[in-house]
Design a protein around this motif. Structure first.
Motif, short mmCIF file in Angstrom:
data_model
loop_
_atom_site.label_atom_id
_atom_site.label_comp_id
_atom_site.label_asym_id
_atom_site.label_seq_id
_atom_site.Cartn_x
_atom_site.Cartn_y
_atom_site.Cartn_z
N VAL A 141 0.95 -1.25 0.22
CA VAL A 141 -0.07 0.53 -0.02
C VAL A 141 0.99 1.55 -0.52
O VAL A 141 1.78 0.99 0.70
N GLN A 143 0.76 5.25 0.14
CA GLN A 143 -0.05 5.87 1.26
C GLN A 143 -0.84 7.56 0.03
O GLN A 143 -1.39 7.91 0.74
N HIS A 145 -1.12 6.61 -3.97
CA HIS A 145 -1.35 5.66 -4.90
C HIS A 145 -2.71 4.79 -4.08
O HIS A 145 -2.75 3.60 -5.69
N GLY A 146 -2.66 4.04 -3.40
CA GLY A 146 -3.35 2.66 -2.88
C GLY A 146 -2.41 1.71 -2.84
O GLY A 146 -1.03 1.47 -2.95
N ILE A 147 -3.19 0.67 -3.64
CA ILE A 147 -2.66 -0.77 -4.19
C ILE A 147 -1.58 -0.36 -5.19
O ILE A 147 -2.43 -0.20 -6.30
#
Length: 291
Positions: A141, A143, A145-147
């Motif tokens: 993950v 912070q 761009h997500g997964i």
């Protein structure tokens, strides 16, 4: 709550360029906006690629840009015994092993190491050291761009922790150093997304909580290449920092007030810490250099 501790960790292969300053400022704003510490580490792991005097020039540049670090500067070249002790521990436990495969052979196998030497019990002579990876990290993950998914072939590789030429691998050193310095989040350029899974593997092998990761957009030139010392990106101006700070802050998504140019460096950085937000960052992993 644990205090936020971030860091900027340049390699002394040349002076800082615009892309370097984007990473420095992004990591600084993220740390200081959370009332945390911002550390500086010189990652001098690869002497053949280093430029004489670059380490001191980097520190001088940061100071001239008002980026003052907390705690003492750490140099990776002074931490070799720590890296070697960890490698020895993994060799003794069977998690590490010697490998004689060449880059040419790996390229012929499709570009990924297929584990040829894992069970050969080779001697140390003319070998690299690899780490056994039985549980690949295929995503993490970010912070902003997500997964982020990691290609399976890359994630499954038993990766190098010490090179055949005797130099310590970046992934090993950076994780051991981040643990030693108490780093809670790594803020860096998007060119370092690829090794993140390997670094998470190392945290797990070391039974240490993983840090958070935030990858900033890369500044790219007119040819689509990232600004880098290898691509001869020009050094930032030590004598006139304000224009570079303004451009870097705009690159990081700040909407600056009209009178911002009249502020001094300390005021610019203080304003940046106060107004920093991850939502302002570009959603892309790269963006054109603004000059």
């Amino acid at each position: 709550m644990t205090q936020y501790i971030g860091r900027f960790a340049p390699s002394p292969s040349g002076p800082l360029h615009f892309g370097s300053m984007v990473a420095a400022l992004g990591s600084y704003f993220q740390a200081k906006s959370q009332h945390g510490q911002w550390l500086v580490r010189i990652e001098d792991l690869d002497p053949p690629r280093e430029m004489a005097g670059a380490a001191s020039l980097i520190l001088k540049t940061l100071e001239s840009y008002g980026l003052h670090w907390d705690q003492d500067v750490i140099y990776q070249s002074q931490r070799h015994p720590i890296y070697q002790q960890q490698i020895d521990d993994w060799l003794d436990s069977g998690l590490g092993y010697y490998c004689q495969c060449s880059r040419k052979q790996i390229k012929q196998d499709g570009g990924f190491y297929l584990g040829h030497c894992r069970d050969k019990n080779l001697p140390a002579t003319d070998c690299s050291v690899r780490l056994v990876i039985d549980t690949p990290v295929t995503q993490f993950v970010d912070q902003k761009h997500g997964i982020i998914d990691i290609p399976t072939d890359l994630a499954q590789e038993d990766f190098i922790i010490k090179r055949r030429d005797g130099l310590f691998a970046y992934n090993l050193a950076v994780v051991l150093d981040d643990i030693a310095q108490g780093i809670t989040e790594v803020v860096r350029g998007a060119d370092l997304i690829e090794p993140t899974g390997r670094q998470i593997n190392l945290y797990r092998y070391l039974n240490h909580p993983e840090v958070k990761y935030l990858h900033l957009p890369l500044a790219i030139n007119a040819h689509g290449d990232k600004l880098s010392k290898q691509n001869h990106a020009p050094a930032v101006d030590l004598a006139n920092p304000k224009p570079v700070i303004i451009l870097a802050m705009q690159f990081l998504g700040f909407s600056l007030p009209d009178d911002f140019q009249s502020a001094n460096i300390e005021q610019m950085l203080a304003w940046g810490c106060q107004h920093w937000a991850l939502s302002q960052l570009p959603s892309t992993l790269s963006a054109p250099c603004p000059f």
